[in-house]
Design a protein around this motif. Structure first.
Motif, mmCIF file in Angstrom:
data_model
loop_
_atom_site.group_PDB
_atom_site.id
_atom_site.type_symbol
_atom_site.label_atom_id
_atom_site.label_comp_id
_atom_site.label_asym_id
_atom_site.label_seq_id
_atom_site.Cartn_x
_atom_site.Cartn_y
_atom_site.Cartn_z
ATOM 1 N N PRO A 40 27.907 75.801 3.585
ATOM 2 C CA PRO A 40 28.844 76.158 2.517
ATOM 3 C C PRO A 40 28.267 75.840 1.152
ATOM 4 O O PRO A 40 27.421 74.970 0.986
ATOM 5 N N HIS A 41 28.761 76.567 0.158
ATOM 6 C CA HIS A 41 28.284 76.397 -1.214
ATOM 7 C C HIS A 41 28.846 75.115 -1.814
ATOM 8 O O HIS A 41 30.043 74.857 -1.723
ATOM 9 N N ARG A 42 28.006 74.301 -2.408
ATOM 10 C CA ARG A 42 28.434 73.024 -2.982
ATOM 11 C C ARG A 42 28.016 72.941 -4.441
ATOM 12 O O ARG A 42 26.914 73.336 -4.798
ATOM 13 N N GLN A 43 28.911 72.401 -5.247
ATOM 14 C CA GLN A 43 28.611 72.195 -6.661
ATOM 15 C C GLN A 43 28.165 70.756 -6.844
ATOM 16 O O GLN A 43 28.965 69.864 -7.108
ATOM 17 N N LEU A 44 26.871 70.501 -6.675
ATOM 18 C CA LEU A 44 26.362 69.142 -6.753
ATOM 19 C C LEU A 44 25.919 68.758 -8.152
ATOM 20 O O LEU A 44 25.906 67.598 -8.508
ATOM 21 N N PHE A 45 25.525 69.726 -8.950
ATOM 22 C CA PHE A 45 24.939 69.426 -10.251
ATOM 23 C C PHE A 45 25.717 70.039 -11.409
ATOM 24 O O PHE A 45 25.250 70.034 -12.528
ATOM 25 N N TRP A 46 26.896 70.549 -11.142
ATOM 26 C CA TRP A 46 27.655 71.197 -12.208
ATOM 27 C C TRP A 46 29.135 70.988 -11.984
ATOM 28 O O TRP A 46 29.656 71.300 -10.914
ATOM 29 N N GLU A 47 29.792 70.430 -12.983
ATOM 30 C CA GLU A 47 31.238 70.228 -12.929
ATOM 31 C C GLU A 47 31.904 71.359 -13.699
ATOM 32 O O GLU A 47 31.726 71.484 -14.913
ATOM 33 N N LYS A 48 32.658 72.181 -12.995
ATOM 34 C CA LYS A 48 33.320 73.309 -13.643
ATOM 35 C C LYS A 48 34.490 72.855 -14.503
ATOM 36 O O LYS A 48 34.706 73.371 -15.593
ATOM 37 N N ASP A 49 35.240 71.889 -14.008
ATOM 38 C CA ASP A 49 36.470 71.457 -14.662
ATOM 39 C C ASP A 49 36.334 70.010 -15.092
ATOM 40 O O ASP A 49 35.893 69.166 -14.313
ATOM 41 N N ARG A 50 36.709 69.718 -16.327
ATOM 42 C CA ARG A 50 36.620 68.346 -16.831
ATOM 43 C C ARG A 50 37.534 67.413 -16.055
ATOM 44 O O ARG A 50 37.242 66.223 -15.910
ATOM 45 N N LYS A 51 38.648 67.898 -15.552
ATOM 46 C CA LYS A 51 39.583 67.074 -14.789
ATOM 47 C C LYS A 51 39.392 67.221 -13.279
ATOM 48 O O LYS A 51 40.232 66.766 -12.506
ATOM 49 N N ALA A 52 38.311 67.857 -12.850
ATOM 50 C CA ALA A 52 37.952 67.966 -11.434
ATOM 51 C C ALA A 52 39.082 68.545 -10.582
ATOM 52 O O ALA A 52 39.322 68.125 -9.459
ATOM 53 N N GLY A 53 39.791 69.523 -11.136
ATOM 54 C CA GLY A 53 40.835 70.194 -10.372
ATOM 55 C C GLY A 53 42.184 69.533 -10.403
ATOM 56 O O GLY A 53 43.101 69.969 -9.700
ATOM 57 N N TYR A 54 42.364 68.486 -11.202
ATOM 58 C CA TYR A 54 43.641 67.769 -11.260
ATOM 59 C C TYR A 54 44.499 68.226 -12.435
ATOM 60 O O TYR A 54 45.265 67.447 -12.985
ATOM 61 N N ASN A 55 44.396 69.461 -12.841
ATOM 62 C CA ASN A 55 45.259 69.996 -13.878
ATOM 63 C C ASN A 55 46.605 70.341 -13.269
ATOM 64 O O ASN A 55 46.744 71.331 -12.543
ATOM 65 N N SER A 56 47.591 69.507 -13.540
ATOM 66 C CA SER A 56 48.901 69.691 -12.913
ATOM 67 C C SER A 56 49.761 70.713 -13.653
ATOM 68 O O SER A 56 50.663 71.298 -13.070
ATOM 69 N N LYS A 57 49.477 70.958 -14.931
ATOM 70 C CA LYS A 57 50.287 71.880 -15.715
ATOM 71 C C LYS A 57 49.683 73.281 -15.682
ATOM 72 O O LYS A 57 48.473 73.450 -15.665
ATOM 73 N N GLU A 58 50.558 74.270 -15.688
ATOM 74 C CA GLU A 58 50.092 75.647 -15.742
ATOM 75 C C GLU A 58 49.571 75.965 -17.148
ATOM 76 O O GLU A 58 50.186 75.607 -18.149
ATOM 77 N N GLN A 59 48.450 76.664 -17.185
ATOM 78 C CA GLN A 59 47.853 77.013 -18.467
ATOM 79 C C GLN A 59 48.579 78.219 -19.067
ATOM 80 O O GLN A 59 48.704 79.261 -18.415
ATOM 81 N N PRO A 60 49.076 78.110 -20.312
ATOM 82 C CA PRO A 60 49.769 79.260 -20.923
ATOM 83 C C PRO A 60 48.782 80.364 -21.278
ATOM 84 O O PRO A 60 47.573 80.141 -21.388
ATOM 85 N N GLY A 61 49.309 81.557 -21.473
ATOM 86 C CA GLY A 61 48.482 82.694 -21.828
ATOM 87 C C GLY A 61 48.052 82.664 -23.286
ATOM 88 O O GLY A 61 48.439 81.791 -24.065
ATOM 89 N N LYS A 62 47.242 83.651 -23.678
ATOM 90 C CA LYS A 62 46.718 83.706 -25.049
ATOM 91 C C LYS A 62 47.824 83.929 -26.071
ATOM 92 O O LYS A 62 47.799 83.350 -27.160
ATOM 93 N N ILE A 63 48.792 84.753 -25.712
ATOM 94 C CA ILE A 63 49.886 85.016 -26.653
ATOM 95 C C ILE A 63 50.700 83.753 -26.907
ATOM 96 O O ILE A 63 51.078 83.440 -28.045
ATOM 97 N N GLN A 64 50.950 82.991 -25.840
ATOM 98 C CA GLN A 64 51.692 81.749 -25.999
ATOM 99 C C GLN A 64 50.884 80.740 -26.805
ATOM 100 O O GLN A 64 51.446 79.972 -27.605
ATOM 101 N N HIS A 65 49.552 80.733 -26.628
ATOM 102 C CA HIS A 65 48.695 79.860 -27.426
ATOM 103 C C HIS A 65 48.821 80.191 -28.909
ATOM 104 O O HIS A 65 48.890 79.296 -29.766
ATOM 105 N N ILE A 66 48.860 81.471 -29.236
ATOM 106 C CA ILE A 66 48.970 81.891 -30.641
ATOM 107 C C ILE A 66 50.313 81.475 -31.219
ATOM 108 O O ILE A 66 50.404 80.969 -32.352
ATOM 109 N N LYS A 67 51.396 81.658 -30.457
ATOM 110 C CA LYS A 67 52.722 81.260 -30.940
ATOM 111 C C LYS A 67 52.794 79.753 -31.177
ATOM 112 O O LYS A 67 53.318 79.309 -32.213
#
Length: 307
Positions: A40-67
């Motif tokens: 299986p593919h393993r990410q040994l040398f690169w962290e994609k997410d700063r919180k390592a997948g523990y983002n509990s909140k849903e990310q708002p869309g671009k329009i909501q970011h602008i508002k």
């Protein structure tokens, strides 16, 4: 026979093969699933997410970011104006006064509690602990909750039982990230009133690269319990480096100019209620403390595996 000859090709030769031959090779592999061990593919040398997948909140869309951005323009411009005034009338502290404690967070003001966030294993469905960080009856801050070491029966979680508080990321105007600069000091000072438990002090130095995002320096805070306050003075040289809960073989000193967060954790594997009352967290320069780093540094040759 052509298939077995292809197995002998090295990686460099494979990249030089024609595309049609590579496609035939891949299709041939799919015909023999029983004799091939697919790793299986393993990410040994690169962290994609700063919180390592523990983002509990849903990310708002671009329009909501602008508002949301337009709503905060007024407060951000006010903060930017304050930064300019402070820059013009700057009077930087060049020397720390020995024996005097400079407060970073003083919890006599209830609004300072909003600079911290709480987290526990139950927030991510990995345990049953709970915690809070609220004003105490004495007008200070109270880190309290219930520690539960029961492990969820999901077949994935192996250990459970932790609660922690952590300071929010310090930012300038327009959400620009910055860091604390504690280079003038060599000791952290806390005035606390505990319950006899042991707590863990955490200093985060995330740095720029993904390999350092989870670097946290730890030291144990021992409380004696009872109705009396205690002042704990801990040199920065005593903090030990860990990453994702594991102490590192190669130790380094705390980067006091790159401190991003400060936190306190409760995870002593004792089920029950815990209470830690905090009056302030400050910094001090102790001229009698000349130690640079408390732990032995074994210097070995470069490019040695596992060092």
């Amino acid at each position: 026979m052509a298939l077995f000859k292809c197995f002998k090709l090295n990686t460099f030769q494979m990249y030089r093969l024609p595309s049609t031959l590579c496609q035939n090779f891949e299709s041939s592999l799919l015909k023999f699933p029983s004799c091939i061990n697919r790793i299986p593919h393993r990410q040994l040398f690169w962290e994609k997410d700063r919180k390592a997948g523990y983002n509990s909140k849903e990310q708002p869309g671009k329009i909501q970011h602008i508002k949301d951005g337009f709503k905060e323009l007024k407060s951000e411009f006010k903060l930017f104006t304050q930064e300019i005034k402070e820059f013009i009338a700057a009077d930087p502290l060049l020397i720390a006064r020995p024996g005097e404690t400079d407060l970073i967070w003083c919890f006599n003001d209830p609004s300072v509690i909003n600079n911290f966030v709480t987290t526990c294993d139950s927030d991510h469905n990995q345990g049953y602990s709970s915690c809070g960080f609220d004003p105490s009856p004495a007008g200070r801050a109270l880190f309290h909750g219930y520690l539960d070491t029961r492990v969820p029966k999901d077949g994935q979680v192996k250990k459970a039982g932790y609660c922690s508080i952590r300071s929010k990321r310090i930012r300038k105007s327009f959400k620009r990230e910055t860091t604390f600069n504690w280079n003038l000091y060599n000791t952290i000072v806390l005035k606390v009133r505990g319950d006899g438990r042991s707590y863990l002090l955490n200093i985060s130095c995330e740095g720029y690269h993904d390999i350092t995002w989870n670097d946290i320096y730890h030291y144990v805070l021992y409380t004696r319990g009872g109705p009396y306050w205690q002042i704990a003075k801990i040199p920065f040289s005593k903090f030990i480096l860990g990453s994702k809960g594991r102490l590192q073989d190669k130790q380094t000193r705390v980067r006091l100019d790159r401190v991003t967060h400060f936190g306190i954790s409760c995870g002593d594997k004792i089920n029950g209620v815990f209470n830690l009352e905090i009056e302030y967290v400050g910094l001090e320069y102790d001229p009698t403390h000349n130690e640079e780093f408390a732990y032995e540094m074994y210097k070995t040759d470069r490019y040695i595996v596992g060092v």
